[in-house]
Design an enzyme around this catalytic site. Structure first.
Site, mmCIF file in Angstrom:
data_model
loop_
_atom_site.group_PDB
_atom_site.id
_atom_site.type_symbol
_atom_site.label_atom_id
_atom_site.label_comp_id
_atom_site.label_asym_id
_atom_site.label_seq_id
_atom_site.Cartn_x
_atom_site.Cartn_y
_atom_site.Cartn_z
ATOM 1 N N GLY A 289 2.944 -1.209 4.307
ATOM 2 C CA GLY A 289 2.995 0.221 4.018
ATOM 3 C C GLY A 289 4.431 0.658 3.762
ATOM 4 N N GLY A 290 5.068 1.206 4.785
ATOM 5 C CA GLY A 290 6.410 1.790 4.637
ATOM 6 C C GLY A 290 7.407 0.907 3.907
ATOM 7 N N GLY B 62 2.478 2.062 10.839
ATOM 8 C CA GLY B 62 3.427 3.156 10.675
ATOM 9 C C GLY B 62 4.105 3.555 11.971
ATOM 10 C CG ASN C 113 -1.724 1.206 1.420
ATOM 11 O OD1 ASN C 113 -1.824 2.016 0.498
ATOM 12 N ND2 ASN C 113 -2.322 1.365 2.590
ATOM 13 C CD1 TRP C 114 3.378 0.857 -2.837
ATOM 14 C CD2 TRP C 114 3.714 2.107 -4.667
ATOM 15 N NE1 TRP C 114 4.138 0.120 -3.707
ATOM 16 C CE2 TRP C 114 4.355 0.855 -4.841
ATOM 17 C CE3 TRP C 114 3.791 3.047 -5.692
ATOM 18 C CZ2 TRP C 114 5.073 0.537 -6.001
ATOM 19 C CZ3 TRP C 114 4.491 2.735 -6.849
ATOM 20 C CH2 TRP C 114 5.129 1.493 -6.998
ATOM 21 C CE LYS C 115 -0.061 3.227 4.645
ATOM 22 N NZ LYS C 115 0.103 3.297 6.079
ATOM 23 C CG HIS D 204 -5.611 1.867 5.199
ATOM 24 N ND1 HIS D 204 -5.163 2.854 6.049
ATOM 25 C CD2 HIS D 204 -4.609 0.962 5.097
ATOM 26 C CE1 HIS D 204 -3.928 2.552 6.422
ATOM 27 N NE2 HIS D 204 -3.572 1.413 5.862
ATOM 28 C CB SER E 5 5.248 -1.994 12.020
ATOM 29 O OG SER E 5 4.841 -0.664 12.234
ATOM 30 C CD GLU F 5 -2.728 5.490 6.702
ATOM 31 O OE1 GLU F 5 -2.705 5.570 5.460
ATOM 32 O OE2 GLU F 5 -1.831 4.934 7.373
ATOM 33 C CD GLU G 34 -3.417 -2.656 7.325
ATOM 34 O OE1 GLU G 34 -2.286 -2.856 6.881
ATOM 35 O OE2 GLU G 34 -4.087 -1.645 7.051
HETATM 36 P P1 PGA Z 1 2.934 0.092 7.699
HETATM 37 O O1 PGA Z 1 1.504 0.341 7.056
HETATM 38 O O2 PGA Z 1 3.487 -1.186 7.120
HETATM 39 O O3 PGA Z 1 3.760 1.295 7.311
HETATM 40 O O4 PGA Z 1 2.746 -0.007 9.184
HETATM 41 C C1 PGA Z 1 0.607 -0.722 6.861
HETATM 42 C C2 PGA Z 1 -0.660 -0.198 6.241
HETATM 43 O O5 PGA Z 1 -1.062 0.932 6.541
HETATM 44 O O6 PGA Z 1 -1.319 -0.886 5.431
#
Ligand code: PGA
Length: 250
Positions: A233-234, A172, A9-11, A94, A212, A96, A166
């Protein structure tokens, strides 16, 4: 069908050039053939990403969509628009989207049902907040997120669903759920689906863990019997890290 899946997930990261560079780097990595690999660049780069990956097995997926067919929803993207550029899977729910854009279970139910009706596959995200975990409410919170957004779906729709658990406190933050915490919750999720539908539906469902996940912890998390992969994510923004996670299944 239950599959091993790792999705990036590149956001809101990577412009057109950044997308091209990251995908080129990813194309030079070798990725385990038995893992379904997905990347979710931002909307404006979906078409270019699809084109760039056309000769690979890596799937390009979307980060969100609107629940309406079309119309006066400035700034939004419909299921049909995604399908018109060959997108087959969309991430919905998600944390966010829930916390910054006010997406409630009710909105998510509409989004999921629109995506399913249109024939898209849904990667449905959910998970408790830190306060829920601390108060011991995490299983109840997760059960109600699933029930409110998904349990009106007919059993047949579940072949189009991937779940991504999640925990919000792990996204994050560098703080990961332990492999045991992930396994306990994934087993609970599978049991909840089995009770609401049936054992076969639950058994065939892919349930990903997100929060994470890094090259250093992926192997332990993915070794758990009810963890079928990850939503990353990251670490998805660094091709070698993402590839290491894809290749972390035993
Ligand atoms: P993260 O994000 O790996 O940076 O914790 C995961 C996500 O939001 O899907």
């Amino acid at each position: 069908m239950r599959k091993k899946i790792v999705a990036g997930n590149w956001k809101m990261n990577m412009d057109v050039q950044g997308t091209e560079n990251l995908l080129n780097a990813l194309k030079s990595e070798s990725l385990a053939a038995d893992v379904t690999v997905m990347v979710a660049p931002t909307f404006v780069n979906l078409s270019a990403a699809k084109q760039q990956l056309s000769e690979t097995e890596v799937e390009v997926i979307a980060q969100n969509m609107h629940f309406a067919e079309s119309g006066a929803y400035t700034g939004e993207i419909s299921a049909a628009m995604l399908q018109a550029i060959g997108i087959k899977t969309v991430i919905l729910g998600h944390s966010e989207r829930r916390s910054y854009f006010g997406e409630t279970d009710e909105i998510l139910e509409k989004k999921v049902s629109q995506a399913i009706d249109k024939g898209l596959q849904v990667m449905f995200c959910f998970g408790e907040e830190l306060a829920d975990r601390k108060s011991g409410a995490h299983f109840n919170v997760v059960a109600s997120q699933l029930k409110n957004a998904l349990f009106a779906l007919p059993k047949t729709a579940w072949s189009q669903i991937i779940l991504a658990y999640e925990p919000v406190w792990a996204i994050g933050t560098g703080e990961t759920a332990s492999a045991e915490q992930a396994q306990d919750m994934h087993a609970f999720i599978r049991k909840t689906i089995s009770e609401a539908y049936d054992a076969t539906t639950a058994e065939q469902l892919s349930i990903l863990y997100g929060g994470s996940v890094k090259p250093g912890n992926a192997q332990e998390i993915f070794s758990k019997p009810d963890v079928d992969g990850g939503l990353i994510g990251g670490a998805a923004l660094v091709a070698s890290d993402f590839a290491a996670i894809v290749n972390a299944f035993n």
